[in-house]
Design a protein around this motif. Sequence first.
Motif: not given
Length: 233
Positions: A23-24, A62, A64, A87, A89
């Motif tokens: 996620r991050e 996500e 990223r 995602p 976000r």
Amino acid sequence: MVRLVSDSELTASSVVANSTMNRERGLGGVNSYVRELGFDPAAWLREHGGAAPGWLDLCSGEGRALAEAARVLPAGAELTGVDLVGPVRPVLRIPPSGPRLRLVTAALGDWAPDRSYHLITCVHGLHYLGDQLGAIVRAASWLTPDGRFAAHFDPESVRRPDGSGAARAVVAALRAAGFEYRARRHLLLLDGGRPVRLPFEYAGADPSAGPNRTGQPAVGSYYRCTPPGGTEA
């Protein structure tokens, strides 16, 4: 007796659908793909992918890492992420003239790409799949002839229907098929796309297997051994 579930039932389980992996996690830094894989995906693509490198990230969260890589890769690059949840976000902005970034929300077993890729990664994502070996075999076929597959894989999560471990047999079969397994990182690598056949038949998954070495809830994958000749072992 462990109750095994199908992949369609597995994708609805809380262990899989609520996964927080990736996620991050970004491309570089402390919590990054570079650290987890032991190499920089963007740098690898710049060296091996030419003017139009392709990167497929399975269980991409996500996205990223893909978005950050898009800032340093050539405009002809195509970056694709596939994740069951997708995602939650807004994705990092990419200049209109930059690479194409596509994030797909889908169960991996129901999805297939329409092109081959120079790099395919799965960072701590196989732990949440039922048919892990099936995903590995399919990914090998999606690589370019000089591409690379890199994924975290825990052989201890693979078991026979009677509950006994199949780790040693699975690693031996993967190595015989051309994969490299780096036990210290639990990292599976394949350089060069190819058709792969493994002597295992998927029997189902156990979503209640409990935490794995990462400390996160994981899935147990069960297989019947099917050596050449078709006799189950």
